[in-house]
Design a protein around this motif. Structure first.
Motif, PDB file in Angstrom:
ATOM      1  N   LEU A  78       0.824  -1.194   0.000  1.00  0.00           N
ATOM      2  CA  LEU A  78       0.000   0.000   0.000  1.00  0.00           C
ATOM      3  C   LEU A  78       0.866   1.256   0.000  1.00  0.00           C
ATOM      4  CD1 LEU A  78      -2.743   1.404   0.202  1.00  0.00           C
ATOM      5  CD2 LEU A  78      -2.600   1.154   2.698  1.00  0.00           C
ATOM      6  N   ALA A  79       1.931   1.277   0.833  1.00  0.00           N
ATOM      7  CA  ALA A  79       2.821   2.444   0.884  1.00  0.00           C
ATOM      8  C   ALA A  79       3.520   2.644  -0.457  1.00  0.00           C
ATOM      9  CB  ALA A  79       3.844   2.262   2.002  1.00  0.00           C
ATOM     10  N   GLU A  80       3.914   1.530  -1.077  1.00  0.00           N
ATOM     11  CA  GLU A  80       4.593   1.607  -2.374  1.00  0.00           C
ATOM     12  C   GLU A  80       3.651   2.150  -3.445  1.00  0.00           C
ATOM     13  OE1 GLU A  80       5.700  -1.952  -5.114  1.00  0.00           O
ATOM     14  OE2 GLU A  80       7.369  -1.689  -3.687  1.00  0.00           O
ATOM     15  N   ARG A  81       2.414   1.634  -3.460  1.00  0.00           N
ATOM     16  CA  ARG A  81       1.438   2.084  -4.440  1.00  0.00           C
ATOM     17  C   ARG A  81       1.078   3.551  -4.222  1.00  0.00           C
ATOM     18  NH1 ARG A  81       0.191   0.983  -9.307  1.00  0.00           N
ATOM     19  NH2 ARG A  81      -0.328  -1.201  -8.965  1.00  0.00           N
ATOM     20  N   ARG A  87       3.527  10.266  -7.151  1.00  0.00           N
ATOM     21  CA  ARG A  87       4.408  10.697  -8.248  1.00  0.00           C
ATOM     22  C   ARG A  87       3.603  10.939  -9.519  1.00  0.00           C
ATOM     23  NH1 ARG A  87       7.928   6.703  -6.098  1.00  0.00           N
ATOM     24  NH2 ARG A  87       7.243   5.190  -7.665  1.00  0.00           N
ATOM     25  N   GLU A  88       2.652  10.039  -9.776  1.00  0.00           N
ATOM     26  CA  GLU A  88       1.805  10.211 -10.950  1.00  0.00           C
ATOM     27  C   GLU A  88       0.962  11.479 -10.849  1.00  0.00           C
ATOM     28  OE1 GLU A  88       1.278   8.005 -13.997  1.00  0.00           O
ATOM     29  OE2 GLU A  88       3.327   8.127 -13.239  1.00  0.00           O
ATOM     30  N   GLU A  89       0.447  11.753  -9.655  1.00  0.00           N
ATOM     31  CA  GLU A  89      -0.354  12.960  -9.472  1.00  0.00           C
ATOM     32  C   GLU A  89       0.478  14.209  -9.759  1.00  0.00           C
ATOM     33  OE1 GLU A  89      -3.139  15.208  -6.131  1.00  0.00           O
ATOM     34  OE2 GLU A  89      -1.645  13.750  -5.503  1.00  0.00           O
ATOM     35  N   LEU A  95       1.681  18.284 -16.089  1.00  0.00           N
ATOM     36  CA  LEU A  95       1.162  18.183 -17.458  1.00  0.00           C
ATOM     37  C   LEU A  95      -0.041  19.099 -17.640  1.00  0.00           C
ATOM     38  CD1 LEU A  95       1.156  16.809 -20.233  1.00  0.00           C
ATOM     39  CD2 LEU A  95      -0.245  14.992 -19.227  1.00  0.00           C
ATOM     40  N   ALA A  96      -0.926  19.123 -16.633  1.00  0.00           N
ATOM     41  CA  ALA A  96      -2.107  19.985 -16.714  1.00  0.00           C
ATOM     42  C   ALA A  96      -1.712  21.451 -16.780  1.00  0.00           C
ATOM     43  CB  ALA A  96      -3.024  19.733 -15.513  1.00  0.00           C
TER      44      ALA A  96
END
Length: 263
Positions: A78-81, A87-89, A95-96
């Motif tokens: 869970l911590a890894e995800r 990072r994706e956010e 990008l936005a």
């Protein structure tokens, strides 16, 4: 997709981990046999689980692997995800921001539009005001609609132009071939009877008429959409970057143009 796969385990990793939970400590060969993970992949799978803290490896010959407690394993996954999603956010936010910047309209330059039919009092007044502000140079392109209109229609404009310039100005007229062929001697007399440095060259290229003043502002004629010998008005754009680009283009055409008058 299983729940463990949603938390980041591959199907092989999940199978190996569940096999270790069921069997306790086991060798890689045993895990391969009980989990169905191919022998050629089992070491990569177990080493990956060990690196992520999901299994522990006990030294020996052969090495034996033990699954960590499920609660601990799930917390680590869970911590890894969560870190991956954060990072994706951040990436998507950047990008936005870039997309917003790309889609945002360019701020308008400081400009004005004046209705000014060819030879009208409004046109003469506008031209006088424009010339009055010049301090160093005026680069003028003279083509449409002047080349399609009779001399008497725009004579007052040219007279107002030369009445307003001071003797320290550098004035360059780039006229179309059509206009150069039809200009009367009176037009050239106006140009030569000046203290300012006045040059006239001709070009075969067709251009809309415009004036570039001191490399800081540009007045562009807006031709009438229905009559090729008429103008509906003038747009005055005060933007140094825009004016500088047009000056560079003017000088490039000027260098290849044929001299008509030089003093």
């Amino acid at each position: 997709m299983t729940e463990l796969e949603e938390l980041g385990l591959s199907s092989y990793e999940e199978s190996a981990y569940r096999a270790l939970l069921a069997s306790g400590a086991a060798t890689a060969r045993t895990v391969s046999e009980t989990s169905g993970v191919p022998t050629g992949r089992i070491y990569d799978v177990l080493n990956g689980l060990e690196a992520r803290g999901i299994v522990n490896a006990h030294p020996g010959d052969p090495r034996r692997y033990v699954a960590v407690d499920p609660d601990e394993a799930v917390d680590r996954l869970l911590a890894e995800r969560t870190r991956t999603l954060e990072r994706e956010e951040r990436r998507y936010r950047k990008l936005a921001d870039a997309i917003r910047s790309d889609l945002a309209p360019t701020p308008p330059t400081d400009g004005n539009f004046w209705p000014a039919p060819l030879g009208s009092e409004d046109a003469i007044t506008t031209l006088r005001e424009q010339v009055r502000t010049a301090e160093e140079r005026i680069f003028a392109v003279v083509g449409s609609p002047y080349e399609n209109a009779p001399w008497e229609r725009y004579r007052a404009e040219l007279e107002a132009f030369f009445d307003g310039i001071n003797g320290d100005l550098e004035v360059q007229f780039l006229v179309s071939d059509t206009l150069a062929e039809t200009l009367p001697a009176a037009a050239f007399e106006l140009a030569t009877n000046q203290d300012a440095t006045v040059e006239v060259r001709r070009t075969s290229e067709g251009y809309v008429s415009l004036d570039i003043v001191d490399g800081t502002s540009v007045a562009i004629d807006i031709p009438h959409p229905s009559f090729d010998d008429e103008r509906i008005g003038v747009v005055d754009i005060r933007d140094e970057e825009f004016a500088a680009r047009l000056e560079c283009q003017f000088e490039s055409v000027w260098a290849d143009a044929d001299p008509v008058l030089s003093q």
